[in-house]
Design a protein around this motif. Structure first.
Motif, mmCIF file in Angstrom:
data_model
loop_
_atom_site.group_PDB
_atom_site.id
_atom_site.type_symbol
_atom_site.label_atom_id
_atom_site.label_comp_id
_atom_site.label_asym_id
_atom_site.label_seq_id
_atom_site.Cartn_x
_atom_site.Cartn_y
_atom_site.Cartn_z
ATOM 1 N N SER A 98 0.828 -1.211 0.000
ATOM 2 C CA SER A 98 0.000 0.000 0.000
ATOM 3 C C SER A 98 0.861 1.259 0.000
ATOM 4 C CB SER A 98 -0.908 0.008 1.232
ATOM 5 O OG SER A 98 -0.130 0.165 2.411
ATOM 6 N N VAL A 99 0.219 2.387 -0.293
ATOM 7 C CA VAL A 99 0.911 3.680 -0.232
ATOM 8 C C VAL A 99 1.448 3.917 1.175
ATOM 9 C CG1 VAL A 99 0.615 6.184 -0.406
ATOM 10 C CG2 VAL A 99 -0.425 4.680 -2.124
ATOM 11 N N ALA A 100 0.656 3.580 2.176
ATOM 12 C CA ALA A 100 1.099 3.763 3.567
ATOM 13 C C ALA A 100 2.351 2.943 3.860
ATOM 14 C CB ALA A 100 -0.028 3.381 4.522
ATOM 15 N N ASP A 101 2.425 1.734 3.295
ATOM 16 C CA ASP A 101 3.615 0.897 3.491
ATOM 17 C C ASP A 101 4.846 1.558 2.872
ATOM 18 O OD1 ASP A 101 2.366 -1.163 4.887
ATOM 19 O OD2 ASP A 101 1.784 -2.220 3.055
ATOM 20 N N TYR A 102 4.682 2.093 1.655
ATOM 21 C CA TYR A 102 5.816 2.764 1.009
ATOM 22 C C TYR A 102 6.263 3.977 1.812
ATOM 23 C CZ TYR A 102 5.551 -0.015 -3.282
ATOM 24 O OH TYR A 102 5.580 -1.037 -4.195
ATOM 25 N N GLU A 103 5.327 4.732 2.335
ATOM 26 C CA GLU A 103 5.684 5.914 3.118
ATOM 27 C C GLU A 103 6.387 5.511 4.413
ATOM 28 O OE1 GLU A 103 2.440 9.174 1.559
ATOM 29 O OE2 GLU A 103 1.899 7.953 3.300
ATOM 30 N N GLU A 104 5.941 4.421 5.010
ATOM 31 C CA GLU A 104 6.601 3.929 6.225
ATOM 32 C C GLU A 104 8.032 3.506 5.924
ATOM 33 O OE1 GLU A 104 8.093 1.013 9.025
ATOM 34 O OE2 GLU A 104 7.407 0.521 6.987
ATOM 35 N N ARG A 105 8.254 2.900 4.766
ATOM 36 C CA ARG A 105 9.611 2.515 4.366
ATOM 37 C C ARG A 105 10.512 3.739 4.253
ATOM 38 N NH1 ARG A 105 8.541 -1.688 -0.684
ATOM 39 N NH2 ARG A 105 7.477 -3.291 0.538
ATOM 40 N N ARG A 106 10.006 4.755 3.580
ATOM 41 C CA ARG A 106 10.827 5.955 3.381
ATOM 42 C C ARG A 106 11.105 6.652 4.711
ATOM 43 N NH1 ARG A 106 7.413 6.207 -1.343
ATOM 44 N NH2 ARG A 106 6.014 7.708 -0.327
ATOM 45 N N ASP A 107 10.149 6.606 5.627
ATOM 46 C CA ASP A 107 10.384 7.198 6.948
ATOM 47 C C ASP A 107 11.435 6.399 7.723
ATOM 48 O OD1 ASP A 107 8.583 9.228 6.470
ATOM 49 O OD2 ASP A 107 6.915 8.254 7.526
ATOM 50 N N ARG A 108 11.394 5.075 7.607
ATOM 51 C CA ARG A 108 12.438 4.262 8.251
ATOM 52 C C ARG A 108 13.797 4.563 7.641
ATOM 53 N NH1 ARG A 108 12.463 -1.141 7.642
ATOM 54 N NH2 ARG A 108 10.754 -1.316 6.135
ATOM 55 N N LEU A 109 13.816 4.765 6.328
ATOM 56 C CA LEU A 109 15.054 5.137 5.650
ATOM 57 C C LEU A 109 15.566 6.475 6.178
ATOM 58 C CD1 LEU A 109 17.219 4.933 3.430
ATOM 59 C CD2 LEU A 109 15.536 5.855 1.817
ATOM 60 N N ALA A 110 14.670 7.434 6.368
ATOM 61 C CA ALA A 110 15.070 8.749 6.874
ATOM 62 C C ALA A 110 15.714 8.629 8.254
ATOM 63 C CB ALA A 110 13.860 9.677 6.922
ATOM 64 N N SER A 152 1.244 10.150 -0.901
ATOM 65 C CA SER A 152 -0.035 10.784 -0.576
ATOM 66 C C SER A 152 0.039 12.297 -0.738
ATOM 67 C CB SER A 152 -0.447 10.430 0.857
ATOM 68 O OG SER A 152 0.548 10.829 1.785
ATOM 69 N N GLU A 153 1.257 12.837 -0.789
ATOM 70 C CA GLU A 153 1.470 14.271 -1.000
ATOM 71 C C GLU A 153 1.939 14.506 -2.438
ATOM 72 O OE1 GLU A 153 0.794 16.570 1.231
ATOM 73 O OE2 GLU A 153 0.239 15.108 2.776
ATOM 74 N N PRO A 154 1.817 15.745 -2.943
ATOM 75 C CA PRO A 154 2.304 16.037 -4.301
ATOM 76 C C PRO A 154 3.787 15.692 -4.453
ATOM 77 C CG PRO A 154 0.955 17.834 -3.480
ATOM 78 C CD PRO A 154 1.162 16.910 -2.320
ATOM 79 N N ILE A 155 4.129 15.154 -5.606
ATOM 80 C CA ILE A 155 5.508 14.740 -5.874
ATOM 81 C C ILE A 155 6.345 15.963 -6.253
ATOM 82 C CG2 ILE A 155 6.951 13.428 -7.491
ATOM 83 C CD1 ILE A 155 4.751 11.310 -7.519
ATOM 84 N N GLN A 156 7.527 16.054 -5.662
ATOM 85 C CA GLN A 156 8.423 17.183 -5.911
ATOM 86 C C GLN A 156 9.406 16.828 -7.028
ATOM 87 O OE1 GLN A 156 10.070 18.917 -2.182
ATOM 88 N NE2 GLN A 156 8.929 17.280 -1.140
ATOM 89 N N ILE A 157 9.429 17.645 -8.062
ATOM 90 C CA ILE A 157 10.319 17.436 -9.204
ATOM 91 C C ILE A 157 11.376 18.544 -9.236
ATOM 92 C CG2 ILE A 157 10.506 17.330 -11.717
ATOM 93 C CD1 ILE A 157 9.097 14.917 -10.673
ATOM 94 N N ILE A 158 12.633 18.147 -9.382
ATOM 95 C CA ILE A 158 13.729 19.092 -9.642
ATOM 96 C C ILE A 158 14.088 18.928 -11.117
ATOM 97 C CG2 ILE A 158 16.076 19.783 -9.041
ATOM 98 C CD1 ILE A 158 15.665 18.327 -6.343
ATOM 99 N N PRO A 159 13.607 19.812 -11.990
ATOM 100 C CA PRO A 159 13.814 19.616 -13.434
ATOM 101 C C PRO A 159 15.190 20.112 -13.884
ATOM 102 C CG PRO A 159 12.486 21.562 -13.061
ATOM 103 C CD PRO A 159 12.775 20.989 -11.699
ATOM 104 N N TRP A 160 15.722 19.462 -14.898
ATOM 105 C CA TRP A 160 16.954 19.964 -15.518
ATOM 106 C C TRP A 160 16.826 19.898 -17.041
ATOM 107 C CZ3 TRP A 160 20.057 16.543 -18.417
ATOM 108 C CH2 TRP A 160 19.808 15.173 -18.231
ATOM 109 N N GLU A 161 17.321 20.953 -17.677
ATOM 110 C CA GLU A 161 17.279 21.038 -19.137
ATOM 111 C C GLU A 161 18.452 20.267 -19.740
ATOM 112 O OE1 GLU A 161 14.844 22.256 -20.756
ATOM 113 O OE2 GLU A 161 13.781 23.362 -19.179
ATOM 114 N N GLU A 162 18.290 19.885 -20.999
ATOM 115 C CA GLU A 162 19.298 19.042 -21.651
ATOM 116 C C GLU A 162 20.686 19.689 -21.680
ATOM 117 O OE1 GLU A 162 18.874 15.902 -22.715
ATOM 118 O OE2 GLU A 162 17.170 15.718 -24.055
ATOM 119 N N HIS A 163 20.749 21.024 -21.733
ATOM 120 C CA HIS A 163 22.051 21.691 -21.823
ATOM 121 C C HIS A 163 22.611 22.049 -20.446
ATOM 122 C CE1 HIS A 163 18.960 24.808 -21.786
ATOM 123 N NE2 HIS A 163 19.865 25.667 -21.331
#
Length: 511
Positions: free
Chosen positions: A97-109, A188-199
């Motif tokens: 589940s999404v909650a399981d994935y979030e718990e994993r990332r929190d354990r990683l943190a 469950s929260e909006p995904i944060q993107i750090i964009p980079w251009e090809e050049h």
């Protein structure tokens, strides 16, 4: 053009000749079509009528090698046997589940804080799949992308509660940002993107991003073994301190949650069950390759996707992972070794069984063994072993006892080495130490082979509750046969480990 598709002719005779030729061609076409229909009726329709209804084709996968009705009956028997179990083994499994994935990332943190690391960085692969449910083929199906798409997990601390949570962002090519958002990653929260251009330099872009630039000192990044060298060098050249996977961070994926254990139990028990049910349908004359294909399709019928399948007969099994062409034919006294793995919800099975076919009947207690069977079971003397010869059944028992002793060592704070040594001692004391040519096991989860690895040199790694391992000792006698038993187990404190393959093998006639 006129109705009959003929050009205009002033000469009536010429016109008549052209009409005759045109209709002659049409008649020839009709005759050709009728001939093809007759051929199809003779060579396709009639054989279907004579052999009866064709078996169901599961997962829309053509059974290319199943050229005879007997082979197709073998497959149908195997699939029916497995389906008739009710697929009970799937009851313990459900998608992460999404909650399981979030718990994993929190354990990683929390692990990052404990290890003194500012961020964990991964690219699409098994670890990315573990934390964000995207594998490398799911990002780029044809090959690993040269443009870095990286997940960055950083720890943040709630100033009021002191609780550590994961803050996750993605370094992504600008033109791919929308596609990244469409991957359905478990947030469950909006995904944060750090964009980079090809050049742009993507690594400098990450360094200058708000996520990193607000930190003091040189940011320390931890990467895993899947991170490609050019990305690691790029991060280093941008000013990051890059370190390899270790410590508490490595243990996050090694320690399985209840949901993960449920899936591992389902896929491994199901794989063992498929082998057992397929065995009931075996008959003389089958080749290793034919059994491989039928077993694969049997697994698919239960919703398991095979990713490797090794079927070896007699002397071919003396090479632990085979290498022959699969053409060896099954006979009554053939010793069969099957090592197979499948996936369910992204998690792996990896089991092995060694057994006789069902049409080779188990000798009754006290019954004399026919001479040709004794000859089949005889083991040639080993140069380094002067003890009396052992039969295949005795070798089977030695390997089983070696596995038993290995399993007894799978407890909290035992060393990884001790599990290997326990099995190796049994086999060595029986005089076959030189024939046990590989480690006793490995971790298992999203990958079939994960750390920690159970070999006699791994004396510094301690087993922890929640870790899952294979135990797979073997004896391999060149030009005779090989025996290996493999089951999957869950470390559970100081108690005996929990078996995740249903039941262990009961004997050479009961895999």
């Amino acid at each position: 053009m006129a109705k009959d598709s003929l050009p205009h002719f002033n000469d009536q005779a010429t016109r008549k000749e052209c009409v005759v030729k045109n209709y002659s061609r049409r008649i020839a076409h009709v005759v050709l079509i009728l001939g093809l229909l007759c051929i199809g009726y003779r060579y396709y329709y009639l054989p279907l009528q004579s052999t009866g209804p064709q078996p169901t084709r599961y997962c829309n996968k053509p059974l290319q090698s199943l050229s005879s009705s007997r082979l197709e009956s073998f497959q149908q028997c195997s699939i029916d046997n497995l389906l008739n179990t009710g697929l009970y083994f799937l009851d313990t499994a459900s998608p992460i589940s999404v909650a399981d994935y979030e718990e994993r990332r929190d354990r990683l943190a929390s692990a990052l804080v404990a290890d003194g690391v500012d961020a964990f960085v991964v690219e699409p692969g098994y670890t990315f799949k573990y934390y964000a449910n995207v594998s490398q083929p799911e990002w780029e199906v044809w090959e690993p992308e040269e443009r870095p798409f990286l997940m960055i997990v950083q720890p943040t601390q709630d100033q009021k509660t002191g609780e550590i949570k994961a803050n996750t962002s993605f370094l992504c090519p600008s033109f791919e940002a929308e596609r990244a958002l469409l991957l359905g990653m478990p947030f469950s929260e909006p995904i944060q993107i750090i964009p980079w251009e090809e050049h742009w330099n993507p690594y400098s872009t990450l360094m200058e991003s708000q996520a990193i630039s607000s930190q003091n000192g040189t940011p320390r990044l931890m990467v895993d073994e899947e991170m490609r060298d050019f990305i690691q060098r790029g991060l280093s050249s941008a000013g990051f301190d890059v370190v390899g996977l270790k410590g508490r961070v490595e243990q996050v994926r090694q320690t399985k949650s209840e949901s993960e254990v449920g899936i591992l139990r389902a896929v491994n028990t199901g794989t063992v069950e498929a082998v057992r049910q397929m065995r009931k349908c075996l008959y003389p004359g089958l080749t290793e390759s034919e059994i491989t294909e039928v077993l694969d399709n049997t697994l698919r019928a239960a919703g398991l996707e095979p990713f490797f399948d090794i079927v070896l007969f007699d002397e071919n099994a003396a090479n632990p992972h085979g290498g022959t062409n699969g053409s060896k034919v099954l006979e009554a006294e053939t010793f069969i070794l099957i090592d197979v793995g499948a996936h369910l919800y992204g998690y792996s099975s990896d089991i092995c069984r060694t057994f006789f076919p069902p049409f080779f009947k188990k000798p009754s207690c006290g019954a004399s063994t026919p001479e040709h069977i004794k000859e089949k079971l005889k083991v040639q003397p080993l140069l380094f072993n002067a003890e009396p010869l052992l039969t295949t059944t005795q070798v089977w028992d030695i390997v089983f006892e070696a596995q038993t002793q290995s399993i007894h060592q799978m407890r909290e704070n035992s060393t990884a080495a001790s599990t290997d040594i326990a099995a190796r001692d049994v086999i060595s004391e029986a005089g076959y130490g030189e024939t046990f040519t590989h480690r006793v096991g490995h971790g298992i989860g999203i990958k079939a082979h994960e750390s920690p690895y159970l070999n006699k040199g791994n004396v510094n790694t301690l087993l922890k509750s929640g870790m899952t391992f294979t135990s797979e000792p073997g004896i391999y006698l060149v030009d005779n046969f090989g025996v290996r038993h493999e089951d999957v187990l869950l470390v559970q404190g100081h108690d005996e480990p929990v078996l995740l393959t249903g039941t262990r093998a009961g004997g050479p006639w009961d895999p």
